[in-house]
Design an enzyme around this catalytic site. Structure first.
Site, short mmCIF file in Angstrom:
data_model
loop_
_atom_site.label_atom_id
_atom_site.label_comp_id
_atom_site.label_asym_id
_atom_site.label_seq_id
_atom_site.Cartn_x
_atom_site.Cartn_y
_atom_site.Cartn_z
N CYS A 268 17.15 0.46 -5.96
CA CYS A 268 15.51 0.73 -5.56
C CYS A 268 15.18 1.18 -4.44
CB CYS A 268 14.80 -0.72 -6.06
SG CYS A 268 13.23 -0.90 -5.81
N CYS B 168 11.43 -0.87 -1.44
CA CYS B 168 11.42 -1.59 0.04
C CYS B 168 12.58 -0.66 1.00
CB CYS B 168 11.66 -2.90 -0.23
SG CYS B 168 10.72 -3.96 -1.16
N CYS C 234 16.49 -9.22 -1.54
CA CYS C 234 16.64 -8.65 -2.91
C CYS C 234 17.64 -7.92 -3.04
CB CYS C 234 15.27 -7.83 -3.12
SG CYS C 234 15.60 -6.81 -4.85
N CYS D 99 11.56 -8.34 -8.99
CA CYS D 99 11.09 -7.83 -7.72
C CYS D 99 10.43 -8.91 -6.91
CB CYS D 99 10.07 -6.69 -8.37
SG CYS D 99 9.29 -5.94 -6.85
N CYS E 179 -4.32 4.44 5.07
CA CYS E 179 -3.25 3.89 4.54
C CYS E 179 -2.03 4.91 4.79
CB CYS E 179 -3.27 3.99 3.07
SG CYS E 179 -3.39 5.50 2.14
N ASP F 25 -12.59 6.18 3.86
CA ASP F 25 -11.21 5.30 3.24
C ASP F 25 -10.56 6.30 2.25
OD1 ASP F 25 -9.25 3.53 2.58
OD2 ASP F 25 -10.63 2.03 1.32
N GLU G 242 -17.66 8.74 -4.65
CA GLU G 242 -16.33 8.44 -5.28
C GLU G 242 -16.13 9.46 -6.26
OE1 GLU G 242 -13.39 6.39 -5.09
OE2 GLU G 242 -12.74 7.20 -6.99
N GLN H 180 -6.87 -2.87 -3.53
CA GLN H 180 -5.85 -3.04 -2.49
C GLN H 180 -5.12 -4.11 -3.43
OE1 GLN H 180 -4.94 -2.10 0.13
NE2 GLN H 180 -7.00 -1.05 0.84
#
Ligand SMILES: C[S@@+](CC[C@H](N)C(=O)[O-])C[C@H]1O[C@@H](n2cnc3c(N)ncnc32)[C@H](O)[C@@H]1O
Length: 444
Positions: free
Chosen positions: A84, A87, A76, A174, A394, A367, A300, A247
């Site tokens: 950007c 990434c 990219c 993107c 994560c 999670d 939650e 996700q």
């Protein structure tokens, strides 16, 4: 120690990768976090951040003097210095990106949890499958992101944020986005009055655009989308708000469900807890195993996710959705936040366990968001006496901290998998199994 200022350019020998998408180097005793470089390289780096009192500075590699054998041209044109910030690893081949992520997970577990076991040393980050219809002809590591929030500048031009900045870099593509996201033409239009526009390419039905107004008081009309999960051990459809949590990698939900089911092996009649349950993904999979003689309680805090979870789990009579923060539900103190008002609010809150939570459980899914569960929640989870806890993480630093808290309460890490759920970025998803007792003797 070297005095480095923003804009200075220095030659650096680049050391190991660190958590956060950069590598560590030194310049005359000063630590430099270098982005867009790879371990073992010699680069010319430009300082991008130098704060008074901070022991490190941040920099970006603007020229590579000695390249790593794993270096590739970034696919990219926006994944370059000053552009950007999305990434971090486009300059590395995709297999090596996974090696870098494995090194970060290992380092975090060694340093923050004191784990030096074969389980951690031998960790590999596994690729996730990308359904052919989602990725089209995109090369490996590209075209996977089914949910993208594009930022919008004051003139209404869409783009993405510069690294560690609110500034919007206008972009006309993107490459990590699912091609269906770009096919909407979102980047070819202007969005006056909006601060962002979310584009969601769900696994079922049409792509959805959700403009997010600049006025923080203005309502956001977020429609519901349907996500289908076809795992080996479970299948089902889930309704989720377009701006709610799901996700973003199209192979993630099914893979994670399979891994969690394999690690926990829930049995008919068992009691299961799904903490930080979102719209009920793991709760539904657990319910399909524990059956009508078992019980699943999902906790939650987000009201829209809780409502969606109630609908998604309606087919499973053994499930109950508790709309609450997990720490509140367990009656433990919330993590300290800045500000007197918050402190007052914490003091005034009654710390009482929610009676809807079962006193014990056989299996637990944890999670949490990037901050992790924390010591109080980990202690309460351990107190449930579960035979197995699956922790979906994560953030490897949060996983490492919570691993240490669970170990304080008698739970040892028994299995660890890691997945490349966010190719081209530094992010990585881990799934860990904890069980009561001492860790096996494999070099601990
Ligand atoms: C990483 S997502 C996982 C969602 C779900 N397990 C899934 O896989 O789709 C974390 C979820 O935790 C929720 N959450 C964040 N903080 C929370 C808290 N303190 N208590 C309960 N839920 C929380 C978020 O709204 C979000 O749905």
């Amino acid at each position: 120690m070297s005095e480095l200022r923003v804009g200075d350019e220095v030659e650096l020998d680049v050391g190991p990768v660190a958590h956060g998408g950069f590598c560590v180097a030194r310049h005359e005793g000063r630590v430099v976090f270098v982005r867009l470089a790879l371990p073992g390289e010699r680069v010319l780096a430009r300082v991008t951040e130098a704060r008074e009192g901070q022991r490190f500075v941040r920099a970006e590699a603007v020229e590579v003097l000695t390249p790593s054998p794993h270096r590739v041209p970034p696919p990219c044109r926006y994944a370059v210095p000053g552009q950007c910030g999305g990434c971090d690893f486009q300059q590395a081949d995709v297999a090596y990106q996974r090696d870098l992520k494995a090194a970060v997970v290992r380092e975090q577990l060694e340093r923050l949890a004191g784990l030096h076991r074969d389980l951690v040393h031998g960790l590999v980050v596994e690729p996730l499958p990308v359904p052919a219809e989602a990725q089209g002809e995109m090369p490996s590591g590209l075209g996977w992101r089914t949910r993208v929030e594009f930022a919008v500048d004051e003139a209404g031009v869409p783009g993405l944020h510069r690294y560690r900045s609110h500034e919007v870099v206008p972009v006309d593509t993107c490459l990590i986005a699912d091609p269906r996201v770009l096919a909407t033409g979102v980047l070819g239009r202007t969005w006056p009055g909006e601060r962002a526009v979310d584009v969601v390419a769900p696994s079922v039905g049409e792509v959805v655009e959700v403009p997010v107004p600049s006025d923080p008081g203005a309502p956001v009309a977020s429609p519901t989308v349907t996500e289908a999960v076809a795992a080996q051990g479970f299948s089902g459809n889930f309704e989720v708000s377009a701006r709610g949590f799901w996700q973003v990698h199209p192979g993630a939900a099914a893979t994670f469900v399979d891994v969690v089911l394999e690690l926990l092996d829930p049995q008919p009649g068992e009691t299961a807890l799904d903490l930080y349950a979102g719209v009920g993904l793991f709760a539904a999979a657990l319910a399909s195993r524990v059956g009508e003689t078992g019980r699943v309680v999902a906790v939650e805090s987000d009201a829209s996710a809780t409502r969606a979870a109630e609908g998604n789990l309606a087919a499973y009579p053994s499930t109950l959705v508790v709309g609450a923060r997990v720490d509140d539900a367990f009656g433990v103190a919330r993590p300290a936040r800045k500000g007197a008002a918050r402190q007052r609010a914490t003091r005034q809150r009654k710390l009482r366990r929610n009676p809807l939570l079962p006193p014990t459980a056989d299996v637990v899914v944890l999670d949490p968001p990037r901050t992790g569960a924390g010591r109080g929640v980990c202690g309460q989870v351990a107190g449930l006496g579960a035979r197995a806890i699956a922790y979906v993480a994560c953030d490897p630093a949060a996983l490492a901290r919570d691993t240490a808290y669970l170990r304080e309460r008698g739970y040892a890490l028994r299995a660890l998998r890691a997945f490349d759920a966010f190719p081209m970025t530094h992010h990585v998803e881990c799934i860990a199994l904890f069980a009561p007792g001492d860790p096996p003797e494999d070099g601990a």
